[in-house]
Scaffold this motif. Structure first.
Motif, PDB file in Angstrom:
ATOM      1  N   ARG A   1       0.872  -1.310   0.057  1.00 15.57           N
ATOM      2  CA  ARG A   1      -0.002  -0.099  -0.201  1.00 15.57           C
ATOM      3  C   ARG A   1       0.872   1.231  -0.113  1.00 15.57           C
ATOM      4  NH1 ARG A   1      -2.003  -3.806   2.619  1.00 15.57           N
ATOM      5  NH2 ARG A   1      -4.303  -4.519   2.427  1.00 15.57           N
TER       6      ARG A   1
ATOM      7  N   TYR B   1      -4.168   9.680  -0.876  1.00 17.30           N
ATOM      8  CA  TYR B   1      -4.465   8.834  -2.111  1.00 17.30           C
ATOM      9  C   TYR B   1      -3.458   7.452  -1.736  1.00 17.30           C
ATOM     10  CZ  TYR B   1      -5.517  13.081  -4.772  1.00 17.30           C
ATOM     11  OH  TYR B   1      -6.255  13.897  -5.276  1.00 17.30           O
TER      12      TYR B   1
ATOM     13  N   TYR C   1      -2.595   3.844  -3.526  1.00 20.98           N
ATOM     14  CA  TYR C   1      -2.203   2.881  -4.640  1.00 20.98           C
ATOM     15  C   TYR C   1      -1.999   1.566  -3.947  1.00 20.98           C
ATOM     16  CZ  TYR C   1       0.280   0.687  -8.462  1.00 20.98           C
ATOM     17  OH  TYR C   1       0.548  -0.186  -9.352  1.00 20.98           O
TER      18      TYR C   1
ATOM     19  N   GLN D   1      -3.981  -4.320  -9.353  1.00 22.21           N
ATOM     20  CA  GLN D   1      -3.731  -2.888  -8.978  1.00 22.21           C
ATOM     21  C   GLN D   1      -4.906  -2.162  -8.507  1.00 22.21           C
ATOM     22  OE1 GLN D   1      -2.212  -3.198 -12.176  1.00 22.21           O
ATOM     23  NE2 GLN D   1      -0.532  -3.991 -11.562  1.00 22.21           N
TER      24      GLN D   1
ATOM     25  N   THR E   1      -6.519   1.771  -7.368  1.00 17.87           N
ATOM     26  CA  THR E   1      -6.219   3.150  -6.904  1.00 17.87           C
ATOM     27  C   THR E   1      -7.317   3.731  -6.321  1.00 17.87           C
ATOM     28  OG1 THR E   1      -6.826   4.344  -8.894  1.00 17.87           O
ATOM     29  CG2 THR E   1      -4.307   3.684  -8.395  1.00 17.87           C
TER      30      THR E   1
ATOM     31  N   ASP F   1     -10.971   4.660  -7.533  1.00 14.87           N
ATOM     32  CA  ASP F   1     -11.259   5.301  -8.936  1.00 14.87           C
ATOM     33  C   ASP F   1     -11.671   4.357 -10.079  1.00 14.87           C
ATOM     34  OD1 ASP F   1      -9.829   7.511  -7.870  1.00 14.87           O
ATOM     35  OD2 ASP F   1      -7.854   6.624  -8.247  1.00 14.87           O
TER      36      ASP F   1
END
Length: 193
Positions: free
Chosen positions: A118, A139, A141, A154, A156, A180
């Motif tokens: 993370r 944010y 990722y 992945q 985000t 997202d």
């Protein structure tokens, strides 16, 4: 910060979309900012290392942990794409305890366990009206490896948190995770964000 549980498809001013809403910004580099940033890094490490007891110790008993569904919209409401009536996660402290207990024993969705990293960035902090509480927007990722699959997954997201100062440390009171993607590229969401 008050989160209203409803669809952002309704074009009214009470629906919070994204970003820091506090007008009392905590300056970058201040003691409070640095301690909260360190807390976010410690939280990410605890989750990456599957130290769920350490993570649960960072959670408030009145925790609200939600990830609303994202949808793709066009036209005049294209920015109102967060559905706060349906969730990937809609958890509280008790349900988190149940999930972490299963993950430590025999949750088939995490057997073998995912290997995650993370990355937390773009951290903004604001004071809340309640003394000792802070709005923290960051944010996320997430890079995830599963089994022997050579292709990582992945994800985000923007995380909108409330952290409370308790006895010289901070505990997570609220988290809204705005992913997202409208269609998740992961086989499951058995990991915490």
């Amino acid at each position: 910060m008050t989160w209203v549980t409803k669809s952002t498809a309704a074009p009214d001013s009470t629906t919070i979309l994204r970003g820091l809403s506090s007008r009392k910004r905590v300056p970058l580099g201040s003691e409070v900012y640095n301690r909260l940033l360190e807390t976010l890094y410690d939280e990410a490490a605890a989750l990456d290392e599957r130290r769920f007891d350490d993570w649960v110790a960072m959670l408030a008993k009145d925790l609200v942990y939600q990830a609303p569904i994202r949808m793709t919209r066009t036209g005049v409401n294209r920015d109102r794409d967060v559905m706060r009536t349906m969730f990937h996660f809609d958890e509280d402290y008790s349900s988190i305890l149940m999930r972490t207990g299963r993950l430590q024993k025999s949750a088939w969705a995490e057997d073998p366990p995912s290997r995650c990293r993370r990355f937390i960035t773009n951290v903004r902090v604001g004071e809340r009206e309640t003394a000792g509480e802070y709005e923290v927007v960051s944010y996320l990722y997430l890079e995830r490896s599963r089994g022997d699959n050579p292709h990582n997954e992945q994800l985000t997201a923007e995380r909108r948190d409330v952290w409370r100062a308790v006895d010289g440390t901070y505990v997570l009171v609220q988290r809204e995770i705005i992913v997202d993607q409208s269609v998740l590229g992961m086989s499951n969401l058995a990991v915490f964000l």
